[in-house]
Enzyme design. Structure first.
Site, PDB file in Angstrom:
ATOM      1  N   PHE A  85      10.273   4.269  -8.173  1.00 27.40           N
ATOM      2  CA  PHE A  85      10.154   5.656  -8.617  1.00 27.40           C
ATOM      3  C   PHE A  85       8.856   6.310  -8.150  1.00 27.40           C
ATOM      4  O   PHE A  85       8.611   7.470  -8.472  1.00 27.40           O
ATOM      5  CB  PHE A  85      10.203   5.724 -10.148  1.00 27.40           C
ATOM      6  N   ALA A  86       8.030   5.586  -7.429  1.00 33.27           N
ATOM      7  CA  ALA A  86       6.701   6.102  -7.122  1.00 33.27           C
ATOM      8  C   ALA A  86       6.294   5.811  -5.685  1.00 33.27           C
ATOM      9  O   ALA A  86       6.776   4.865  -5.057  1.00 33.27           O
ATOM     10  CB  ALA A  86       5.671   5.497  -8.076  1.00 33.27           C
ATOM     11  N   ASP A 108       2.568  -8.408 -15.638  1.00 33.89           N
ATOM     12  CA  ASP A 108       2.979  -8.411 -14.231  1.00 33.89           C
ATOM     13  C   ASP A 108       1.817  -8.866 -13.353  1.00 33.89           C
ATOM     14  O   ASP A 108       1.554  -8.284 -12.297  1.00 33.89           O
ATOM     15  CB  ASP A 108       3.467  -7.023 -13.810  1.00 33.89           C
ATOM     16  N   LEU A 160       0.287   4.628   1.091  1.00 34.78           N
ATOM     17  CA  LEU A 160      -0.264   3.275   1.001  1.00 34.78           C
ATOM     18  C   LEU A 160       0.768   2.258   0.517  1.00 34.78           C
ATOM     19  O   LEU A 160       0.658   1.071   0.791  1.00 34.78           O
ATOM     20  CB  LEU A 160      -1.467   3.268   0.048  1.00 34.78           C
ATOM     21  N   LYS A 180      -0.933   7.782  -7.372  1.00 38.02           N
ATOM     22  CA  LYS A 180       0.417   7.287  -7.625  1.00 38.02           C
ATOM     23  C   LYS A 180       1.286   8.485  -7.978  1.00 38.02           C
ATOM     24  O   LYS A 180       1.089   9.133  -9.011  1.00 38.02           O
ATOM     25  CB  LYS A 180       0.403   6.271  -8.769  1.00 38.02           C
ATOM     26  N   ARG A 238       5.027   1.897  -1.646  1.00 36.34           N
ATOM     27  CA  ARG A 238       6.188   2.526  -2.274  1.00 36.34           C
ATOM     28  C   ARG A 238       6.781   1.622  -3.344  1.00 36.34           C
ATOM     29  O   ARG A 238       6.735   0.405  -3.239  1.00 36.34           O
ATOM     30  CB  ARG A 238       7.281   2.837  -1.230  1.00 36.34           C
ATOM     31  N   GLY A 239       7.343   2.255  -4.381  1.00 39.22           N
ATOM     32  CA  GLY A 239       8.060   1.533  -5.418  1.00 39.22           C
ATOM     33  C   GLY A 239       9.390   2.226  -5.670  1.00 39.22           C
ATOM     34  O   GLY A 239       9.813   3.096  -4.901  1.00 39.22           O
TER      35      GLY A 239
END
Length: 337
Positions: A27-28, A139, A22, A45, A24-25
């Site tokens: 580190f995740a 954030d 769904l 996650k 991307r980041g």
């Protein structure tokens, strides 16, 4: 949870089947998943612990701590945490309507103010709850607001930069996303925790009614200058009451920004229900009597999944049913109160 392993077949701890990605980041990866026995869809996650440095690890622990602490109808639920040698899995409530950024981008001149009020009031309600628990998000942005269309709600997510704060004591960590960050964070100054969320709320409201960010220039340097100078233009179609609320949040001086109490009592937000979720007559988890066929099917899947034997699984199901019923009753009591 150290002994839990992820199988090669895409299962987590034998309980969740992983599906499509769904998002991307750094580190995740966020994946769609289904619970093996109930079929419930969740967002997972998946964090690669081997890629985390000390700072990222600290943020991860803060995220888990804060999400366990905040339990609110307008905040995405963290159901459970599964820890393995190399991965950490956060099992999260799954939205069914995408995020607010994509929604806003479909409305070139912004949403109608009536619709914007509905969503903004819920976001404010959630942040007010967080601040009462001394949790700051840090954030806030439309990408971190998720639609739950069946419930008629929006919910906050991604508490990766969240932290606990003590009233009157300033924080020092610089974090968040440039276009939504308060000037004092970008300067690297010590800052009052609640005030930085208020600034971000101002940016979100601007985007809701205008269809674009207030500070979005050709490059980061120009964007930074506009934020520091607090220069933005509200289009003419926005009502004076809404402009006033935006202006009271987007103040260069944190001490001059509106408090959450002032935001909630502002004339523009009057007449809108800030928490429709608490008016639900049905619980989040509904109880129903299982048919003999359903009961046997669940037992069979549990046996095949090697979760105890048939006799013990019968006891487990009965316990689960009792717990679901108690949860249903407790949620109904919460909704009424």
């Amino acid at each position: 949870m150290a002994g839990i392993k992820r199988g090669d077949d895409g299962k987590i701890a034998g309980l969740y089947d992983l599906d499509k990605t769904l998002g991307r980041g750094h580190f995740a990866v966020v994946k769609l998943a289904r619970h093996v026995f109930t079929g419930e869809k969740v967002a997972v996650k998946v964090i690669d612990k081997t890629k985390l440095d000390t700072v990222a690890t600290g943020h991860l622990f803060q995220e888990v701590r804060c999400m366990k602490l905040v339990q609110h109808p307008n905040i995405v639920r963290l159901y459970e945490v599964i820890d393995t040698q190399t991965k950490l899995y956060l099992i999260l409530e799954l939205g069914d309507g995408g995020d607010m950024f994509d929604y806003i981008m479909k409305h070139e001149e912004g949403l109608t103010e009536e619709l914007a009020k509905k969503y903004f009031a819920q976001i404010v309600h959630a942040i007010s709850y967080c601040h009462r628990l001394h949790v700051v998000h840090r954030d806030l942005k439309p990408e971190n607001v998720v639609f739950f269309e069946k419930q008629g709600l929006v919910k906050l997510t991604d508490f990766g930069f969240s932290n606990k704060f003590q009233p009157g004591k300033k924080l020092t960590t610089s974090c968040g996303s440039l276009a939504y960050s308060a000037p004092e964070i970008l300067l690297g100054d010590e800052y009052d925790a609640p005030a930085v969320d208020i600034w971000s709320l101002g940016v979100i409201l601007f985007m809701l009614v205008c269809g674009q960010p207030p500070f979005q220039e050709a490059n980061d340097s120009e964007t930074l200058t506009m934020i520091m100078d607090c220069k933005y233009t509200v289009p003419a179609h926005v009502s004076n009451a809404c402009k006033d609320l935006i202006n009271r949040m987007l103040q260069r001086d944190p001490k001059r920004r509106a408090s959450l109490e002032e935001i909630e009592s502002h004339a523009w937000l009057q007449g809108v229900d800030p928490s429709p979720a608490t008016k639900f007559n049905t619980p989040l988890v509904s109880h129903k009597n299982l048919s003999e066929e359903e009961h046997n099917s669940i037992i069979q899947r549990m046996v095949l999944g090697d979760i105890a034997d048939r006799e013990l699984n019968n006891d487990i199901i009965n316990i689960i049913i009792i717990l679901l019923l108690l949860l249903s009753l407790s949620y109904q009591a919460y909704a009424v109160s």
